[in-house]
Design a protein around this motif. Structure first.
Motif, mmCIF file in Angstrom:
data_model
loop_
_atom_site.group_PDB
_atom_site.id
_atom_site.type_symbol
_atom_site.label_atom_id
_atom_site.label_comp_id
_atom_site.label_asym_id
_atom_site.label_seq_id
_atom_site.Cartn_x
_atom_site.Cartn_y
_atom_site.Cartn_z
ATOM 1 N N THR A 1 0.849 -1.190 0.000
ATOM 2 C CA THR A 1 0.000 0.000 0.000
ATOM 3 C C THR A 1 0.887 1.243 0.000
ATOM 4 O O THR A 1 2.114 1.122 0.012
ATOM 5 C CB THR A 1 -0.869 0.061 1.280
ATOM 6 O OG1 THR A 1 -0.016 0.397 2.393
ATOM 7 C CG2 THR A 1 -1.553 -1.265 1.567
ATOM 8 N N ASP A 2 0.276 2.419 0.042
ATOM 9 C CA ASP A 2 1.067 3.649 0.187
ATOM 10 C C ASP A 2 1.033 4.151 1.633
ATOM 11 O O ASP A 2 1.256 5.334 1.883
ATOM 12 C CB ASP A 2 0.619 4.725 -0.803
ATOM 13 C CG ASP A 2 -0.869 5.009 -0.732
ATOM 14 O OD1 ASP A 2 -1.601 4.227 -0.094
ATOM 15 O OD2 ASP A 2 -1.308 6.022 -1.315
ATOM 16 N N ILE A 3 0.762 3.272 2.586
ATOM 17 C CA ILE A 3 0.800 3.651 4.003
ATOM 18 C C ILE A 3 2.241 4.033 4.374
ATOM 19 O O ILE A 3 3.170 3.266 4.150
ATOM 20 C CB ILE A 3 0.302 2.488 4.905
ATOM 21 C CG1 ILE A 3 -1.185 2.240 4.664
ATOM 22 C CG2 ILE A 3 0.569 2.783 6.382
ATOM 23 C CD1 ILE A 3 -1.742 0.996 5.348
ATOM 24 N N ALA A 4 2.394 5.221 4.955
ATOM 25 C CA ALA A 4 3.738 5.721 5.270
ATOM 26 C C ALA A 4 3.983 5.819 6.778
ATOM 27 O O ALA A 4 5.108 6.043 7.219
ATOM 28 C CB ALA A 4 3.941 7.088 4.637
ATOM 29 N N GLY A 5 2.912 5.672 7.561
ATOM 30 C CA GLY A 5 3.062 5.757 9.011
ATOM 31 C C GLY A 5 1.978 4.951 9.698
ATOM 32 O O GLY A 5 0.933 4.657 9.102
ATOM 33 N N VAL A 6 2.240 4.578 10.949
ATOM 34 C CA VAL A 6 1.257 3.734 11.650
ATOM 35 C C VAL A 6 1.299 3.974 13.159
ATOM 36 O O VAL A 6 2.369 4.082 13.754
ATOM 37 C CB VAL A 6 1.496 2.235 11.317
ATOM 38 C CG1 VAL A 6 2.905 1.789 11.691
ATOM 39 C CG2 VAL A 6 0.468 1.334 12.004
ATOM 40 N N ALA A 7 0.113 4.103 13.749
ATOM 41 C CA ALA A 7 -0.010 4.132 15.206
ATOM 42 C C ALA A 7 -0.118 2.696 15.684
ATOM 43 O O ALA A 7 -1.009 1.960 15.261
ATOM 44 C CB ALA A 7 -1.254 4.919 15.618
ATOM 45 N N LEU A 8 0.810 2.294 16.550
ATOM 46 C CA LEU A 8 0.854 0.894 16.986
ATOM 47 C C LEU A 8 0.485 0.745 18.457
ATOM 48 O O LEU A 8 0.956 1.515 19.306
ATOM 49 C CB LEU A 8 2.257 0.326 16.773
ATOM 50 C CG LEU A 8 2.714 0.088 15.340
ATOM 51 C CD1 LEU A 8 4.136 -0.477 15.336
ATOM 52 C CD2 LEU A 8 1.770 -0.864 14.599
#
Ligand SMILES: [Zn+2]
Length: 271
Positions: free
Chosen positions: A35-42
């Motif tokens: 995907t083009d996901i560039a950041g994530v809250a984990l």
């Protein structure tokens, strides 16, 4: 010309102890790479924080150690492809002394048949005061009555994100009926929500407090992203939901200093 904000997944779980699911950071990164996901809250997986299958669960030193290890693990990622926003999963020992300047939010989670948060414990109020001081948003998954009480009574001045557009907090309509969606400090994420609810939320409450989330490993980041894109929202609305709102939310977090050591924290919000 307006620049397009990065796509950020506001809701994903990553673990180190519970291996009953493929839910490591590498597992997430592999899916996000499509995907083009560039950041994530984990957040940590629930089963690394407390025993969700035991309603009479009593906390132990061993579980405290597990929580510490699981939460600390999220602070250890270093990735060129993904900016990680670690959220601290708090449980009813309210261990806010473990918060660091790197934390970007709080995960507060419980289902109706699970062991309860000790809302009456003075440490709960103290923890909320510390969360408020750091301007950390709280992802709150709780049964309906506790959700209302938390927002109306306990967490005043704190930004609360209701995940899944309310699916596991009593439902979208119940939250609407309680008048919570229109509150300025109440945000939502789209994780596992249906297209009808996403559209109806935007229609009634606007797009400024809604964030894309996948709920990985329960949701597939690619699929969840497609679910939002398929709505063909106006470009400004889609950009806000897919990342712009998350960036704005994070800009409000105070990463200043750790009270414990007084050292300067990490500058800015992306790390
Ligand atoms: Zn989740």
């Amino acid at each position: 010309m307006q620049t397009q904000p990065p796509v950020i997944d506001a809701h994903a779980h990553c673990g180190i102890i519970d291996r009953s699911w493929p839910q490591s950071f590498a597992d997430y990164a592999r899916q996000a790479a499509a995907t083009d996901i560039a950041g994530v809250a984990l957040f940590s997986p629930v089963q690394e924080i407390y025993d969700r299958y035991d309603a009479h669960f009593a906390d132990t030193a061993d579980w405290q150690r597990r929580r510490r290890e699981s939460n600390a693990h999220l602070l250890s990622f270093n990735s060129d492809e993904l900016t990680v926003y670690p959220y601290f999963f708090i449980w009813n020992d309210f261990a806010v002394e473990q918060l660091s300047t790197a934390h970007c939010g709080i995960k507060w989670h419980r289902h109706a048949d699970e062991p309860m948060y000790a809302y009456g414990d003075p440490r709960c109020r103290k923890a909320l005061a510390e969360i408020w001081r750091r301007r950390l948003p709280v992802v709150l998954e709780e049964e309906f009555g506790n959700t209302v009480r938390f927002i109306r009574e306990l967490a005043q001045g704190i930004t609360v994100i209701i995940p899944h557009l309310g699916m596991l907090n009593g439902g979208f309509r119940a939250i609407a009926g309680a008048g919570l969606w229109e509150l300025e400090n109440v945000w939502a994420d789209t994780a596992l929500a249906g297209p009808g609810e996403i559209s109806s939320y935007i229609q009634s409450y606007g797009h400024r407090r809604l964030m894309f989330g996948s709920d990985f490993p329960f949701g597939d980041p690619f699929q969840e992203l497609e679910n939002v894109r398929r709505l063909q929202l106006a470009p400004a609305v889609e950009n806000a939901v897919l990342g712009g709102n998350f960036i704005r939310l994070q800009a409000g977090v105070d990463h200043g200093t750790d009270r414990a050591d007084g050292k300067r924290g990490i500058e800015g919000s992306g790390q």
